[in-house]
Structure formats: C-alpha cells, structure tokens
Motif scaffolding. Structure first.
Motif, PDB file in Angstrom:
ATOM      1  N   GLY A  70      -0.875  -4.966  13.736  1.00 36.23           N
ATOM      2  CA  GLY A  70       0.185  -5.968  13.622  1.00 36.23           C
ATOM      3  C   GLY A  70       0.405  -6.472  12.208  1.00 36.23           C
ATOM      4  O   GLY A  70       1.398  -7.143  11.930  1.00 36.23           O
ATOM      5  N   GLN A  71      -0.533  -6.165  11.289  1.00 38.82           N
ATOM      6  CA  GLN A  71      -0.374  -6.642   9.907  1.00 38.82           C
ATOM      7  C   GLN A  71       0.741  -5.936   9.152  1.00 38.82           C
ATOM      8  O   GLN A  71       1.118  -6.369   8.067  1.00 38.82           O
ATOM      9  N   ILE A  72       1.253  -4.825   9.705  1.00 42.97           N
ATOM     10  CA  ILE A  72       2.331  -4.106   9.023  1.00 42.97           C
ATOM     11  C   ILE A  72       3.617  -4.919   9.093  1.00 42.97           C
ATOM     12  O   ILE A  72       4.150  -5.161  10.174  1.00 42.97           O
ATOM     13  N   LEU A  73       4.111  -5.363   7.941  1.00 42.61           N
ATOM     14  CA  LEU A  73       5.367  -6.127   7.915  1.00 42.61           C
ATOM     15  C   LEU A  73       6.564  -5.198   7.747  1.00 42.61           C
ATOM     16  O   LEU A  73       7.651  -5.489   8.229  1.00 42.61           O
ATOM     17  N   GLY A  74       6.372  -4.082   7.059  1.00 40.40           N
ATOM     18  CA  GLY A  74       7.497  -3.166   6.866  1.00 40.40           C
ATOM     19  C   GLY A  74       7.036  -1.862   6.256  1.00 40.40           C
ATOM     20  O   GLY A  74       5.967  -1.797   5.644  1.00 40.40           O
ATOM     21  N   VAL A  75       7.827  -0.821   6.460  1.00 41.60           N
ATOM     22  CA  VAL A  75       7.541   0.495   5.883  1.00 41.60           C
ATOM     23  C   VAL A  75       8.842   1.034   5.294  1.00 41.60           C
ATOM     24  O   VAL A  75       9.914   0.884   5.904  1.00 41.60           O
ATOM     25  N   ARG A  76       8.758   1.609   4.105  1.00 43.06           N
ATOM     26  CA  ARG A  76       9.896   2.320   3.512  1.00 43.06           C
ATOM     27  C   ARG A  76       9.450   3.750   3.277  1.00 43.06           C
ATOM     28  O   ARG A  76       8.361   3.997   2.778  1.00 43.06           O
ATOM     29  N   GLN A  77      10.293   4.700   3.671  1.00 41.06           N
ATOM     30  CA  GLN A  77       9.938   6.108   3.477  1.00 41.06           C
ATOM     31  C   GLN A  77      10.743   6.698   2.331  1.00 41.06           C
ATOM     32  O   GLN A  77      11.952   6.509   2.236  1.00 41.06           O
ATOM     33  N   GLY A  78      10.062   7.421   1.476  1.00 39.52           N
ATOM     34  CA  GLY A  78      10.738   8.086   0.366  1.00 39.52           C
ATOM     35  C   GLY A  78      10.201   9.484   0.160  1.00 39.52           C
ATOM     36  O   GLY A  78       9.482  10.017   1.001  1.00 39.52           O
ATOM     37  N   LYS A  79      10.553  10.057  -0.977  1.00 39.37           N
ATOM     38  CA  LYS A  79      10.114  11.419  -1.291  1.00 39.37           C
ATOM     39  C   LYS A  79       9.279  11.410  -2.562  1.00 39.37           C
ATOM     40  O   LYS A  79       9.453  10.549  -3.420  1.00 39.37           O
ATOM     41  N   ARG A  80       8.385  12.377  -2.650  1.00 40.61           N
ATOM     42  CA  ARG A  80       7.553  12.515  -3.833  1.00 40.61           C
ATOM     43  C   ARG A  80       7.615  13.971  -4.273  1.00 40.61           C
ATOM     44  O   ARG A  80       7.443  14.890  -3.471  1.00 40.61           O
ATOM     45  N   PHE A  81       7.900  14.174  -5.546  1.00 37.94           N
ATOM     46  CA  PHE A  81       7.954  15.528  -6.088  1.00 37.94           C
ATOM     47  C   PHE A  81       6.887  15.660  -7.170  1.00 37.94           C
ATOM     48  O   PHE A  81       6.775  14.807  -8.045  1.00 37.94           O
ATOM     49  N   GLU A  82       6.119  16.738  -7.107  1.00 38.91           N
ATOM     50  CA  GLU A  82       5.143  17.033  -8.158  1.00 38.91           C
ATOM     51  C   GLU A  82       5.666  18.233  -8.935  1.00 38.91           C
ATOM     52  O   GLU A  82       5.850  19.317  -8.369  1.00 38.91           O
ATOM     53  N   LEU A  83       5.917  18.032 -10.216  1.00 37.63           N
ATOM     54  CA  LEU A  83       6.457  19.098 -11.070  1.00 37.63           C
ATOM     55  C   LEU A  83       5.367  19.600 -12.001  1.00 37.63           C
ATOM     56  O   LEU A  83       4.674  18.795 -12.640  1.00 37.63           O
ATOM     57  N   GLU A  84       5.236  20.898 -12.047  1.00 42.57           N
ATOM     58  CA  GLU A  84       4.297  21.490 -12.996  1.00 42.57           C
ATOM     59  C   GLU A  84       5.119  22.017 -14.167  1.00 42.57           C
ATOM     60  O   GLU A  84       6.062  22.790 -13.985  1.00 42.57           O
ATOM     61  N   GLU A 114       5.853   3.409   1.516  1.00 44.38           N
ATOM     62  CA  GLU A 114       5.436   2.111   0.982  1.00 44.38           C
ATOM     63  C   GLU A 114       5.261   1.159   2.162  1.00 44.38           C
ATOM     64  O   GLU A 114       6.222   0.905   2.893  1.00 44.38           O
ATOM     65  N   LEU A 115       4.044   0.673   2.338  1.00 37.86           N
ATOM     66  CA  LEU A 115       3.732  -0.216   3.458  1.00 37.86           C
ATOM     67  C   LEU A 115       3.558  -1.632   2.929  1.00 37.86           C
ATOM     68  O   LEU A 115       2.845  -1.845   1.941  1.00 37.86           O
ATOM     69  N   GLU A 116       4.218  -2.567   3.599  1.00 38.53           N
ATOM     70  CA  GLU A 116       4.039  -3.972   3.247  1.00 38.53           C
ATOM     71  C   GLU A 116       3.097  -4.570   4.287  1.00 38.53           C
ATOM     72  O   GLU A 116       3.365  -4.472   5.490  1.00 38.53           O
ATOM     73  N   ILE A 117       2.017  -5.150   3.811  1.00 39.11           N
ATOM     74  CA  ILE A 117       0.939  -5.603   4.683  1.00 39.11           C
ATOM     75  C   ILE A 117       0.822  -7.121   4.609  1.00 39.11           C
ATOM     76  O   ILE A 117       0.855  -7.673   3.513  1.00 39.11           O
ATOM     77  N   VAL A 167       0.867  -1.184   0.000  1.00 40.72           N
ATOM     78  CA  VAL A 167       0.000   0.000   0.000  1.00 40.72           C
ATOM     79  C   VAL A 167       0.900   1.230   0.000  1.00 40.72           C
ATOM     80  O   VAL A 167       1.911   1.269   0.713  1.00 40.72           O
ATOM     81  N   VAL A 168       0.558   2.200  -0.830  1.00 38.84           N
ATOM     82  CA  VAL A 168       1.350   3.423  -0.914  1.00 38.84           C
ATOM     83  C   VAL A 168       0.558   4.577  -0.296  1.00 38.84           C
ATOM     84  O   VAL A 168      -0.634   4.730  -0.564  1.00 38.84           O
ATOM     85  N   VAL A 169       1.212   5.341   0.567  1.00 37.11           N
ATOM     86  CA  VAL A 169       0.604   6.550   1.133  1.00 37.11           C
ATOM     87  C   VAL A 169       1.424   7.748   0.652  1.00 37.11           C
ATOM     88  O   VAL A 169       2.620   7.840   0.954  1.00 37.11           O
ATOM     89  N   ASP A 170       0.791   8.632  -0.103  1.00 36.89           N
ATOM     90  CA  ASP A 170       1.448   9.858  -0.556  1.00 36.89           C
ATOM     91  C   ASP A 170       1.002  11.005   0.338  1.00 36.89           C
ATOM     92  O   ASP A 170      -0.187  11.215   0.538  1.00 36.89           O
TER      93      ASP A 170
END
Lengths: 80, 80
Positions: B32-46, A44-47, A4-7
């Motif tokens: 408890g269903q969360i197995l993992g989380v990855r954090q990143g960046k998001r850029f919106e370009l106009e 990015e969440l892994e469920i 699952v993606v959270v923006d």
C-alpha cells in the motif's frame, strides 16, 4: 516520500531486435560511432515513507513479479 | 568504448495509464505504500571512442529524433 527507480533490461544473452533497429537507424543518420543499442524499461515508483531496506526488498519482489520477466530480463533497483 | 544511457519518460503532465495499472496491482498485492508509478524507456548505447561533449550533443539530437517523442516525452542522457 521517496522515489525508487527500477531499470529492467533484457539479459545480455537475449537478442534485442528493437535495439538493433535503432542502432541501424543511428548509423543511417550518419552517427557511425554507435556500436550497439539495447532497449529496456524504466519505472519510477513514488513511495510513502522512506525507502528503507524492508521497502527495497518488497520492491524487489514486486519487480520480479510485475515489472520484469525473470526468464529473459534482469532488473536493478535504486533510490536516487 | 563508452556506454551512454538515455532515459525517456512521459512528461509529468501526460497521463500514464500503464503506470497507474502497475500501481493498482502493487496495492492489490498488499504494497500500500506505492503512491504512484510512471513507466518509461531506457536505452543503453555503446559508443566507439569516448563520450565527449560533441558525441553527447549528437546523441541528444538522435534521442529527440529516434528515441523520444518530444511532444509527450522528455529524455535525459548520461554517461554512467
């Protein structure tokens, strides 16, 4: 297992100096077509199990509590 | 006018302590269903004009230079 993606983005009315700095840098590097940049976060969440409605609703609660600051940010959840 | 999104994430082999802290917090809050989380960046370009192949190629150059650190991060560009 599902992903699952959270923006998380600043609300449109909130000033984004980081994005503006990036837009200026792009123009300085010769890419004048850039009108604006907004910077946000992507999680990015892994469920375990499937991303059904109940799980998505729980993730929305957690996103509002842990991932975004609802005063200045808005978020979007999707199972790509 | 077009909108282009650049998602920047740590490469899979790079340790992500922020993401792990978030995953732990989710589990502590009873999800408890969360197995993992990855954090990143998001850029919106106009972009002024359309997001044609030449523009997307130029954005890929700028992303590698300004938005991502290619040593530890990978990025994805799309015109949603």
């Amino acid at each position: 297992m599902a992903r699952v993606v959270v923006d998380v983005m600043l609300k449109p009315e909130i000033h984004d100096p980081q994005g503006e700095a990036i837009a200026s840098a792009c123009r300085r590097l010769g890419f004048g077509q850039i009108l604006g940049v907004r910077q946000g976060k992507r999680f990015e969440l892994e469920i375990g199990g499937s991303a059904d409605d109940a799980v998505m609703a729980r993730i929305a609660e957690l996103a509002a509590e842990l991932l975004a600051n609802p005063v200045i940010e808005e978020f979007e959840i999707r199972a790509p």
